[in-house]
Design a protein around this motif. Sequence first.
Motif, PDB file in Angstrom:
ATOM      1  N   UNK A  19       0.818  -1.208   0.000  1.00 46.10           N
ATOM      2  CA  UNK A  19       0.000   0.000   0.000  1.00 46.10           C
ATOM      3  C   UNK A  19       0.852   1.257   0.000  1.00 46.10           C
ATOM      4  N   UNK A  20       1.955   1.225   0.717  1.00 45.85           N
ATOM      5  CA  UNK A  20       2.838   2.390   0.757  1.00 45.85           C
ATOM      6  C   UNK A  20       3.510   2.615  -0.605  1.00 45.85           C
ATOM      7  N   UNK A  21       3.846   1.553  -1.304  1.00 40.82           N
ATOM      8  CA  UNK A  21       4.428   1.676  -2.641  1.00 40.82           C
ATOM      9  C   UNK A  21       3.425   2.361  -3.568  1.00 40.82           C
ATOM     10  N   UNK A  22       2.155   1.971  -3.503  1.00 42.17           N
ATOM     11  CA  UNK A  22       1.133   2.607  -4.337  1.00 42.17           C
ATOM     12  C   UNK A  22       0.959   4.075  -3.969  1.00 42.17           C
ATOM     13  N   UNK A  23       1.060   4.416  -2.695  1.00 42.29           N
ATOM     14  CA  UNK A  23       0.963   5.816  -2.280  1.00 42.29           C
ATOM     15  C   UNK A  23       2.137   6.634  -2.816  1.00 42.29           C
ATOM     16  N   UNK A  24       3.318   6.034  -2.876  1.00 45.57           N
ATOM     17  CA  UNK A  24       4.483   6.746  -3.399  1.00 45.57           C
ATOM     18  C   UNK A  24       4.343   7.041  -4.884  1.00 45.57           C
ATOM     19  N   UNK A  25       3.603   6.217  -5.600  1.00 46.72           N
ATOM     20  CA  UNK A  25       3.438   6.416  -7.034  1.00 46.72           C
ATOM     21  C   UNK A  25       2.621   7.653  -7.377  1.00 46.72           C
ATOM     22  N   UNK A  26       1.903   8.202  -6.425  1.00 44.74           N
ATOM     23  CA  UNK A  26       1.058   9.367  -6.679  1.00 44.74           C
ATOM     24  C   UNK A  26       1.870  10.659  -6.589  1.00 44.74           C
ATOM     25  N   UNK A  27       3.069  10.598  -6.063  1.00 48.95           N
ATOM     26  CA  UNK A  27       3.876  11.798  -5.880  1.00 48.95           C
ATOM     27  C   UNK A  27       4.350  12.378  -7.198  1.00 48.95           C
ATOM     28  N   UNK A  28       4.576  13.682  -7.213  1.00 52.59           N
ATOM     29  CA  UNK A  28       4.969  14.394  -8.432  1.00 52.59           C
ATOM     30  C   UNK A  28       6.275  13.884  -9.009  1.00 52.59           C
ATOM     31  N   UNK A  29       7.252  13.599  -8.162  1.00 54.10           N
ATOM     32  CA  UNK A  29       8.558  13.159  -8.663  1.00 54.10           C
ATOM     33  C   UNK A  29       8.427  11.845  -9.424  1.00 54.10           C
ATOM     34  N   UNK A  30       7.586  10.923  -8.910  1.00 52.82           N
ATOM     35  CA  UNK A  30       7.395   9.642  -9.599  1.00 52.82           C
ATOM     36  C   UNK A  30       6.660   9.855 -10.917  1.00 52.82           C
ATOM     37  N   UNK A  31       5.613  10.663 -10.879  1.00 52.72           N
ATOM     38  CA  UNK A  31       4.836  10.900 -12.092  1.00 52.72           C
ATOM     39  C   UNK A  31       5.665  11.618 -13.155  1.00 52.72           C
ATOM     40  N   UNK A  32       6.512  12.541 -12.736  1.00 53.67           N
ATOM     41  CA  UNK A  32       7.368  13.260 -13.674  1.00 53.67           C
ATOM     42  C   UNK A  32       8.362  12.303 -14.327  1.00 53.67           C
TER      43      UNK A  32
END
Length: 55
Positions: A19-32
Motif C-alpha cells: 500500500x505504501x508503494x502505491x501511495x508513493x506512485x502518486x507523488x509528483x517526482x514519480x509521475x514526472x
Amino acid sequence: MFHIFRDKRFERLAEISNGHVYNLRVRRAYLRARTHIPKDAGIAVADRQPRRPRP
C-alpha cells in the motif's frame, strides 16, 4: 529482489508495505519520471489527415 537476490538497490523497499508503494506512485517526482512522451510530440504538423503514398 533484496531477500532473494541480495540486490542492494531494493534494500529500503524490502520492508515497506504494498500500500505504501502505491501511495508513493502518486507523488509528483514519480509521475514526472514516468511520463511518456511520444516520438512525434515535437513535430508540428499542419493537418493530421492520412494521405495516400506517392507512387
